[in-house]
Design a protein around this motif. Structure first.
Motif, PDB file in Angstrom:
ATOM      1  N   VAL A 317       0.779  -1.088   0.175  1.00 38.98           N
ATOM      2  CA  VAL A 317       0.051  -0.071   0.223  1.00 38.98           C
ATOM      3  C   VAL A 317       0.967   1.337   0.011  1.00 38.98           C
ATOM      4  O   VAL A 317       2.039   1.157   0.601  1.00 38.98           O
ATOM      5  CB  VAL A 317      -0.758  -0.015   1.196  1.00 38.98           C
ATOM      6  N   ALA A 318       0.268   2.241  -0.802  1.00 44.42           N
ATOM      7  CA  ALA A 318       1.186   3.373  -0.924  1.00 44.42           C
ATOM      8  C   ALA A 318       0.628   4.763  -0.712  1.00 44.42           C
ATOM      9  O   ALA A 318      -0.635   4.687  -0.744  1.00 44.42           O
ATOM     10  CB  ALA A 318       2.081   3.417  -2.182  1.00 44.42           C
ATOM     11  N   PHE A 319       1.405   5.649  -0.365  1.00 45.98           N
ATOM     12  CA  PHE A 319       0.646   7.213  -0.044  1.00 45.98           C
ATOM     13  C   PHE A 319       1.336   8.276  -0.732  1.00 45.98           C
ATOM     14  O   PHE A 319       2.617   8.229  -0.835  1.00 45.98           O
ATOM     15  CB  PHE A 319       0.594   7.407   1.289  1.00 45.98           C
ATOM     16  N   PRO A 320       0.529   9.028  -1.443  1.00 45.65           N
ATOM     17  CA  PRO A 320       1.358  10.171  -1.977  1.00 45.65           C
ATOM     18  C   PRO A 320       2.117  10.790  -0.949  1.00 45.65           C
ATOM     19  O   PRO A 320       1.722  11.004   0.363  1.00 45.65           O
ATOM     20  CB  PRO A 320       0.117  11.155  -2.588  1.00 45.65           C
ATOM     21  N   PRO A 321       2.995  11.705  -1.170  1.00 43.72           N
ATOM     22  CA  PRO A 321       3.910  12.463  -0.254  1.00 43.72           C
ATOM     23  C   PRO A 321       3.152  13.339   0.687  1.00 43.72           C
ATOM     24  O   PRO A 321       3.375  13.596   1.842  1.00 43.72           O
ATOM     25  CB  PRO A 321       4.882  13.345  -1.126  1.00 43.72           C
TER      26      PRO A 321
END
Length: 399
Positions: A317-321
């Protein structure tokens, strides 16, 4: 799940159609002798060969999803056994026992088998009651047909926990699975069973009935020797003590941990895997309880990170900065990271945000080209991010 329904009579075919029509999205297929499902000695329509294979012992009928066979059932049953996860046989129990007996080799791999009588009065779980799901299938079949489900597994009929099903609906995995049979025997004999739990849902036993009187919750590992337990259930995301009974212990791993990961460009799978394992071990945590990996979207094209997620069969899972920049709970911000990507950290805020935790379980640990932080999900929460990757990833996704 791939389900085959076998029939020998037209009454059985009518029951099979009811079962298929009740679950139209499951791709259920029906098999029967040629004189029941089609014309006796019916030819194989070439247009349907692709659906069953040109060398298949079956032929397609005019009715979609219904196939016939020529000759005795004993010649085609092994093919059905190999191709399907579950089999519902509308015929006499004795026929199925003679056919399936020689083929049943491993309950962890054999299909679930349920037998229904030709009048549709009983749905009998025959093989794979727990592991393959035959008990559940028998209940579903009985519900559709208005039949009586017949389940004979000892734990079910006595209202006791089935040790191979504990936590299964919550994604728990089992370690020391070779002990399943021995521990299950202790449960149904009502021998003393010790239970240690410090992670996962504490209501795991409720689907099976009341808390068994011969199950004893441990408040401390020091209580175990004096209990003289015949079996031990460990439900934990931590590494268990090394001196537990070798052949009487089952270990359940609830998926509670999220690893936030940051890495340099080109860091290899082997490096990421080794450092993550090292951090888990150093803090007494079990790799089997990893629920997800988390990072910043700038890293989702990293081959090593993607390969690690794929190798462990974990979602990444990934998130924008901008979602990580002001995440509460960061304990070790880095000006170096801020100068490069504009946020104070990657591993810690990723772990916190994906897990939903308010504080870290393990702060950022620096390794060779990789950083790892760990957080524990609150009970009942799934790891989630703005982007989730569970397979091959477009390197531009989420950038």
């Amino acid at each position: 799940m791939s389900t085959a329904i076998l029939v020998l009579t037209r009454d059985g075919l009518a029951l099979a159609r009811r079962l298929r029509d009740a679950r139209p999205d499951e791709g259920i297929v029906i098999f029967g002798p040629s004189c029941v499902v089609g014309a006796c000695g019916g030819p194989v329509p070439s247009a349907d060969e692709a659906a069953i294979g040109a060398s298949s012992p079956f032929f397609a009928t005019a009715e979609p999803g219904v196939f016939g066979w020529l000759g005795p059932l004993r010649l085609v049953f092994p093919t059905i056994w190999q191709r399907h996860d579950s089999i519902v046989a509308v015929m006499a129990l004795g026929i199925v026992v003679r056919l399936a007996g020689p083929l049943a080799l491993d309950k962890r791999r054999d299909p679930a088998v349920v037998v229904v009588d030709d009048a549709g009065r009983f749905a009998i779980s025959v093989l794979g009651g727990h592991g393959a799901g035959a008990n559940e299938l028998a209940y579903r079949v009985a519900e559709v047909l208005g039949a009586q489900p017949v389940v004979t597994t000892a734990s079910d009929v006595r209202g006791l926990p089935a040790v191979d099903q504990v936590g299964r609906d919550q994604g728990w995995t089992i370690e020391r699975a070779d002990n399943l049979t021995r521990v299950a025997a202790s449960v149904v004999r009502r021998d003393t069973v010790a239970v240690w739990q410090d992670a996962g849902s504490f209501d795991w036993w409720r689907p099976f009935g009341p808390w068994p009187s011969h199950f004893h919750r441990l408040r401390s590992w020091d209580e175990l020797p004096g209990l003289h337990a015949s079996a031990l259930l460990v439900i934990s995301d931590r590494l268990e003590p090394e001196n537990l009974p070798e052949e009487q212990t089952l270990v359940y791993r609830p998926p509670t941990l999220v690893a936030g990961i940051g890495c340099r460009r080109g860091t290899s799978l082997e490096t990421i895997a080794a450092w993550t394992h090292s951090v888990l071990t150093a803090h007494g945590l079990a790799a089997g309880s990893l629920a997800a990996l988390a990072t910043v979207t700038l890293k989702v094209d990293e081959p090593g990170l993607l390969a690690f997620a794929a190798a462990r069969q974990l979602p990444l899972v990934a998130f924008p900065p901008d979602q990580l920049a002001h995440q509460a709970g960061i304990e070790t911000p880095s000006e170096r990271v801020r100068s490069k990507i504009g946020i104070p950290a990657v591993a810690e805020p990723s772990a916190l945000r994906a897990s939903g935790a308010s504080r870290l379980l393990v702060t950022k640990q620096k390794g060779p080209g990789v950083t790892v932080a760990l957080a524990r999900k609150p009970a009942g929460r799934s790891a989630a991010g703005t982007y989730q990757f569970t397979g091959p990833v477009d390197p531009k996704a989420g950038a």
